[in-house]
Design a protein around this motif. Structure first.
Motif, mmCIF file in Angstrom:
data_model
loop_
_atom_site.group_PDB
_atom_site.id
_atom_site.type_symbol
_atom_site.label_atom_id
_atom_site.label_comp_id
_atom_site.label_asym_id
_atom_site.label_seq_id
_atom_site.Cartn_x
_atom_site.Cartn_y
_atom_site.Cartn_z
ATOM 1 N N SER A 1 0.857 -1.188 0.000
ATOM 2 C CA SER A 1 0.000 0.000 0.000
ATOM 3 C C SER A 1 0.892 1.236 0.000
ATOM 4 O O SER A 1 1.794 1.361 0.833
ATOM 5 C CB SER A 1 -0.922 0.021 1.224
ATOM 6 N N LEU A 2 0.636 2.139 -0.954
ATOM 7 C CA LEU A 2 1.437 3.340 -1.125
ATOM 8 C C LEU A 2 0.545 4.564 -1.025
ATOM 9 O O LEU A 2 -0.610 4.534 -1.493
ATOM 10 C CB LEU A 2 2.155 3.345 -2.474
ATOM 11 N N ALA A 3 1.040 5.629 -0.434
ATOM 12 C CA ALA A 3 0.309 6.886 -0.314
ATOM 13 C C ALA A 3 1.290 8.042 -0.495
ATOM 14 O O ALA A 3 2.356 8.055 0.123
ATOM 15 C CB ALA A 3 -0.389 6.990 1.034
ATOM 16 N N VAL A 4 0.908 8.995 -1.356
ATOM 17 C CA VAL A 4 1.729 10.168 -1.638
ATOM 18 C C VAL A 4 0.852 11.398 -1.483
ATOM 19 O O VAL A 4 -0.224 11.483 -2.092
ATOM 20 C CB VAL A 4 2.343 10.114 -3.053
ATOM 21 N N LEU A 5 1.285 12.342 -0.653
ATOM 22 C CA LEU A 5 0.582 13.598 -0.437
ATOM 23 C C LEU A 5 1.419 14.717 -1.043
ATOM 24 O O LEU A 5 2.579 14.908 -0.668
ATOM 25 C CB LEU A 5 0.366 13.846 1.058
ATOM 26 N N VAL A 6 0.815 15.463 -1.989
ATOM 27 C CA VAL A 6 1.510 16.498 -2.731
ATOM 28 C C VAL A 6 1.013 17.858 -2.260
ATOM 29 O O VAL A 6 -0.196 18.071 -2.061
ATOM 30 C CB VAL A 6 1.291 16.335 -4.244
ATOM 31 N N ASP A 7 1.942 18.777 -2.047
ATOM 32 C CA ASP A 7 1.614 20.132 -1.616
ATOM 33 C C ASP A 7 1.055 20.945 -2.779
ATOM 34 O O ASP A 7 1.250 20.609 -3.958
ATOM 35 C CB ASP A 7 2.860 20.808 -1.055
ATOM 36 N N GLN A 8 0.349 22.020 -2.437
ATOM 37 C CA GLN A 8 -0.218 22.909 -3.437
ATOM 38 C C GLN A 8 0.574 24.209 -3.496
ATOM 39 O O GLN A 8 1.228 24.610 -2.520
ATOM 40 C CB GLN A 8 -1.692 23.214 -3.110
ATOM 41 N N ASP A 9 0.473 24.890 -4.650
ATOM 42 C CA ASP A 9 1.124 26.184 -4.826
ATOM 43 C C ASP A 9 0.208 27.305 -4.347
ATOM 44 O O ASP A 9 -1.012 27.130 -4.212
ATOM 45 C CB ASP A 9 1.492 26.400 -6.289
ATOM 46 N N VAL A 10 0.797 28.485 -4.104
ATOM 47 C CA VAL A 10 0.057 29.642 -3.605
ATOM 48 C C VAL A 10 0.302 30.818 -4.542
ATOM 49 O O VAL A 10 1.452 31.110 -4.903
ATOM 50 C CB VAL A 10 0.485 30.001 -2.171
ATOM 51 N N THR A 11 -0.778 31.475 -4.928
ATOM 52 C CA THR A 11 -0.704 32.730 -5.673
ATOM 53 C C THR A 11 -1.468 33.795 -4.896
ATOM 54 O O THR A 11 -2.386 33.481 -4.127
ATOM 55 C CB THR A 11 -1.287 32.572 -7.083
ATOM 56 N N TRP A 12 -1.100 35.071 -5.118
ATOM 57 C CA TRP A 12 -1.704 36.175 -4.376
ATOM 58 C C TRP A 12 -2.417 37.101 -5.347
ATOM 59 O O TRP A 12 -1.873 37.493 -6.382
ATOM 60 C CB TRP A 12 -0.645 36.965 -3.613
ATOM 61 N N GLU A 13 -3.653 37.416 -5.011
ATOM 62 C CA GLU A 13 -4.457 38.362 -5.781
ATOM 63 C C GLU A 13 -4.740 39.582 -4.910
ATOM 64 O O GLU A 13 -5.221 39.445 -3.774
ATOM 65 C CB GLU A 13 -5.766 37.718 -6.225
ATOM 66 N N GLU B 1 -2.618 16.188 -15.145
ATOM 67 C CA GLU B 1 -1.522 15.583 -15.899
ATOM 68 C C GLU B 1 -0.302 15.361 -15.006
ATOM 69 O O GLU B 1 0.377 14.327 -15.097
ATOM 70 C CB GLU B 1 -1.152 16.487 -17.089
ATOM 71 N N LYS B 2 -0.023 16.327 -14.116
ATOM 72 C CA LYS B 2 1.116 16.172 -13.205
ATOM 73 C C LYS B 2 0.883 15.058 -12.199
ATOM 74 O O LYS B 2 1.797 14.286 -11.893
ATOM 75 C CB LYS B 2 1.360 17.498 -12.489
ATOM 76 N N LEU B 3 -0.333 14.944 -11.701
ATOM 77 C CA LEU B 3 -0.639 13.848 -10.775
ATOM 78 C C LEU B 3 -0.529 12.501 -11.464
ATOM 79 O O LEU B 3 -0.116 11.513 -10.849
ATOM 80 C CB LEU B 3 -2.044 14.050 -10.192
ATOM 81 N N LYS B 4 -0.902 12.431 -12.748
ATOM 82 C CA LYS B 4 -0.783 11.171 -13.479
ATOM 83 C C LYS B 4 0.676 10.786 -13.679
ATOM 84 O O LYS B 4 1.058 9.614 -13.578
ATOM 85 C CB LYS B 4 -1.485 11.286 -14.834
ATOM 86 N N VAL B 5 1.522 11.802 -13.939
ATOM 87 C CA VAL B 5 2.951 11.520 -14.070
ATOM 88 C C VAL B 5 3.513 11.000 -12.751
ATOM 89 O O VAL B 5 4.305 10.040 -12.720
ATOM 90 C CB VAL B 5 3.686 12.797 -14.532
ATOM 91 N N ILE B 6 3.109 11.627 -11.646
ATOM 92 C CA ILE B 6 3.571 11.165 -10.333
ATOM 93 C C ILE B 6 3.108 9.738 -10.073
ATOM 94 O O ILE B 6 3.873 8.898 -9.576
ATOM 95 C CB ILE B 6 3.067 12.127 -9.239
ATOM 96 N N ARG B 7 1.881 9.438 -10.422
ATOM 97 C CA ARG B 7 1.352 8.090 -10.201
ATOM 98 C C ARG B 7 2.105 7.055 -11.039
ATOM 99 O O ARG B 7 2.458 5.973 -10.543
ATOM 100 C CB ARG B 7 -0.133 8.059 -10.554
#
Length: 576
Positions: free
Chosen positions: A349-361, A377-383
C-alpha cells in the motif's frame, strides 16, 4: 650529650622523645609508601584458578607480591616484572580459568568411560572459551555444551545444544554479524551441533542471537526478525520514491508512506505432469521356448558305443517351438520441485501527499491567498513514476493513493511586500508604509536621538518652571563646575537662571523624580505627537529608542550634575 639531657626538664625530654618517634614513624611510612608504589600489575582480571597458580609459583620463586581488588590482580616489584611474566608464560599461566585439551596430557589408566566423556567435554568447552575470548570485543566467555543423545528410537534422540555467555569490554559493542560468527564457530566445532541450537547471552541476561523464525501460518506472533525485515523493505521502497520525486517536486513539497505485507510461510512444492499425447516404450521382454528331438534306437552294446557307430534308421521325431514378447509403454511425465522462500511480498500500500502552490491576488488594500493544486496531468505523471519504481501490481491487490492538500508551511506564507512574522527585518532594509523611503537603521538612529532630546528638554523645562516659582537667583560672574570648568561671565540671564535652578535641584532630584514622571510622560507624548505630525509620520517607537530613553532617565537620576552640564553646553552652543 649527657649534660645536655640532664639540663633539660621532664617536659622537654618528653617532647624530644615524641618528636623522635614521630620522625622515625614518618621515615618508616615514607619508605613503605615508596616501596608499595614500586609494585606494578603482573596480571589483571584473573580468575581464581589462575590467581592461585600464579601466587604459588611466586612463593616458590621467593618474589614479593600483593593481591588487591579481591585477588583479581597480582602486583610484583617493577624490577622483577619482566622476569615474572616470562616465567608464568613458560608454565602456561594465566589460563582462561578453564583448561583445554592439555587435560589429557597426563594419562589416567584408572579413569572410567564416563570420566573420559566428562573430561572431553570440559576440554572442548575450555578450547571454545579461549577461541571466543580471542575476539577484540569479548573480555571473558563461558561455554556449556550438551552432546547429542543417540537412541534406536527416533523419539528418544536429542540433538546437540550449546550456550555461550560473554562479557563485552567496556566501550565496545558486539555487532550482529559477530554474534552470527560466534554461533557458527561453536556449531562447527561440535559434531552434530547446528548453529541455530547455539544461544549467545551477555552478562545482563540479554539474548544476542534470535531464534529461527517460525512460520506465521500457525497463528504465532511475528518475531523481531520479521518486523525488521518488513521495516527494511518499507525503507527501501520509500527511499526509491523520495529519490525519484525530489528532483521533480522538491524535498519539502510532498510526503510519502509505504506499508507492506509479507508472507513468511516457506516450504517445498512438488508438481507432476503427464502428457498422454507422447508415449514411450519403458520395457520390452521376448521369450523363445523350443521342445522335442530324435529318439534313440538300436541294441546297446559295444558297437553302439564306438566313436563312429554304424548308422541306423531313425525311429521318428517330436519338436515344438513357442515365442513370447512383452512390451510396456508409458506416457511422458514431468516432475517439478519448487522451494517457496519465506518473506515474499503479498501486498503493498502506497500513499503520496503532494503540496499545493500559492498565488496572491490583490483585493483593494490587502492580498488574497489563492491555492493552486497540481494539474491532473502532473498527478498522473507522479502516479506512473511511483508505480514504476515500486513494482506496483494491481492484480496482486496493491493500493496507490495520491492526494493533494496544502501543507502548513504553505498556509503560513506571507503576502508579497510584507515582512514575514518569523524572520526579523535586517538593518538597513526599507520599511514599507511610509510616504518616503526610510530604512530601519536611519529610523532607529533618529528615534534614539529624538528620545534623548525629548528627555533632556523635559528635564530642563521642569527645572526652569521650579526656578521661576522659587524666584530669581543671582549668579556670580563665574562659578566652579564639576570637573574644574568655569562658567563665563557673559552668559545670559536665562542661562544663569537655568543653571542655578539645575544646581539647586540636583540635591533632591531622587526624591522629586517620582513626582515628575507623570508630568514628563505627558509632555513627552505631546512633543512626540507634535514632532511626528510635522513629519506626517505614524507614531513609530522602536525597541532601541525605548531602551535608549530608559538608559538616559537612569543616567540623569544617578548623575544629575553631569546631565546639567551637558544641557548647559547645548544651550551655550545654541546661543553662540
Amino acid at each position: 650529650m649527657t649534660k645536655i639531657l640532664e639540663n633539660l626538664s621532664t617536659r622537654q625530654r618528653i617532647t624530644i622523645a615524641i618528636v623522635t618517634i614521630a620522625v622515625g614513624a614518618g621515615l618508616y611510612s615514607l619508605v613503605q609508601w615508596r616501596k608499595e608504589t614500586d609494585f606494578h600489575p603482573l596480571f589483571t582480571g584473573l580468575s581464581s584458578e589462575d590467581a592461585n597458580g600464579i601466587v604459588q609459583k611466586l612463593k616458590e620463586s621467593g618474589v614479593e607480591y600483593r593481591l588487591p581488588e579481591g585477588g583479581g590482580t597480582v602486583l610484583v616489584p617493577s624490577s622483577k616484572l619482566a622476569d615474572a611474566r616470562l616465567t608464568m608464560a613458560g608454565i602456561g599461566l594465566p589460563k582462561s580459568g578453564r583448561i583445554g585439551f592439555e587435560l589429557f596430557d597426563k594419562v589416567n589408566l584408572g579413569a572410567t568411560e564416563f570420566t573420559e566423556h566428562i573430561n572431553y567435554r570440559r576440554a572442548l568447552e575450555g578450547e571454545l572459551e579461549r577461541t571466543v575470548m580471542a575476539l577484540a570485543e569479548v573480555e571473558t566467555a563461558r561455554v556449556h555444551l550438551t552432546f547429542p543423545k543417540d537412541s534406536v528410537f527416533l523419539e528418544a534422540q536429542q540433538p546437540a545444544k550449546a550456550s555461550v555467555l560473554i562479557r563485552i569490554r567496556p566501550g565496545a559493542r558486539l555487532a550482529p554479524q559477530n554474534v552470527v560468527a560466534i554461533t557458527h564457530l561453536v556449531g562447527s566445532a561440535v559434531e552434530g551441533l547446528s548453529p541455530d541450537a547455539v544461544s549467545v547471552l551477555d552478562m545482563n541476561g540479554n539474548l544476542l542471537n534470535r531464534p529461527k523464525q517460525a512460520a506465521l501460518g500457525d497463528g504465532s506472533e511475528p518475531s523481531a526478525a520479521t518486523l525488521d525485515y518488513r521495516h527494511q523493505v518499507e525503507t527501501e521502497v520509500l527511499a526509491k520514491i523520495y529519490a525519484t520525486l525530489s528532483p521533480l517536486l522538491g524535498a519539502e513539497k510532498f510526503r510519502a508512506g509505504v506499508s507492506v505485507e509479507c508472507d513468511f510461510t516457506g516450504g517445498e512444492q512438488s508438481e507432476e505432469i503427464f502428457d498422454p499425447a507422447h508415449s514411450v516404450m519403458v520395457s520390452s521382454q521376448r521369450t523363445d521356448d523350443s521342445t522335442g528331438g530324435a529318439s534313440a534306437a538300436g541294441v546297446p552294446g559295444t558297437a553302439s558305443t564306438l566313436p563312429r557307430p554304424a548308422s541306423r534308421p531313425s525311429t521318428g521325431s517330436n519338436k515344438s517351438v513357442r515365442t513370447t514378447e512383452n512390451v510396456i509403454y508409458q506416457s511422458s511425465r514431468t516432475v517439478k520441485k519448487t522451494r517457496l522462500p519465506a518473506g515474499t511480498l503479498r501486498k503493498m500500500s502506497l500513499a503520496v501527499l503532494v503540496d499545493q502552490d500559492v498565488t496572491w491576488e490583490k483585493d483593494k488594500n490587502a492580498y488574497k491567498r489563492v491555492l493552486v493544486p497540481p494539474s491532473p496531468e502532473k498527478l498522473k505523471v507522479i502516479r506512473d513514476l511511483v508505480a514504476g519504481i515500486t513494482g506496483f501490481s494491481q492484480e496482486r491487490g496493491d493500493q496507490l493513493v495520491i492526494e493533494t492538500l496544502p501543507f502548513e508551511t504553505t498556509l503560513l506564507l506571507e503576502p508579497p511586500g510584507q515582512p514575514a512574522s518569523a524572520a526579523p527585518a535586517k538593518p538597513g532594509s526599507p520599511i514599507s508604509g511610509l510616504p518616503f523611503p526610510v530604512n530601519q537603521k536611519t529610523l532607529m538612529i533618529g528615534g534614539g536621538a529624538l528620545a534623548g532630546v525629548i528627555v533632556l528638554g523635559i528635564l530642563f523645562a521642569v527645572r526652569r518652571k521650579r526656578s521661576k516659582k522659587s524666584g530669581s537667583v543671582e549668579m556670580p560672574g563665574q562659578s566652579n563646575l564639576p570637573g574644574g570648568h568655569q562658567l563665563p561671565a557673559s552668559i545670559s540671564p536665562v542661562k544663569s537662571a537655568a543653571h542655578a535652578a539645575a544646581l539647586s535641584a540636583s540635591s533632591n532630584v531622587e526624591s522629586q523624580f517620582e513626582s515628575q514622571l507623570a508630568e514628563r510622560d505627558a509632555l513627552q507624548a505631546q512633543m512626540d505627537a507634535q514632532t511626528l505630525s510635522s513629519l506626517k509620520l505614524a507614531p513609530v517607537i522602536t525597541k532601541k529608542a525605548e531602551v535608549l530613553a530608559k538608559h538616559l532617565r537612569e543616567k540623569i537620576a544617578k548623575e544629575p550634575d553631569i546631565s546639567v552640564q551637558v544641557l548647559r553646553t547645548w544651550i551655550r552652543e545654541d546661543e553662540g
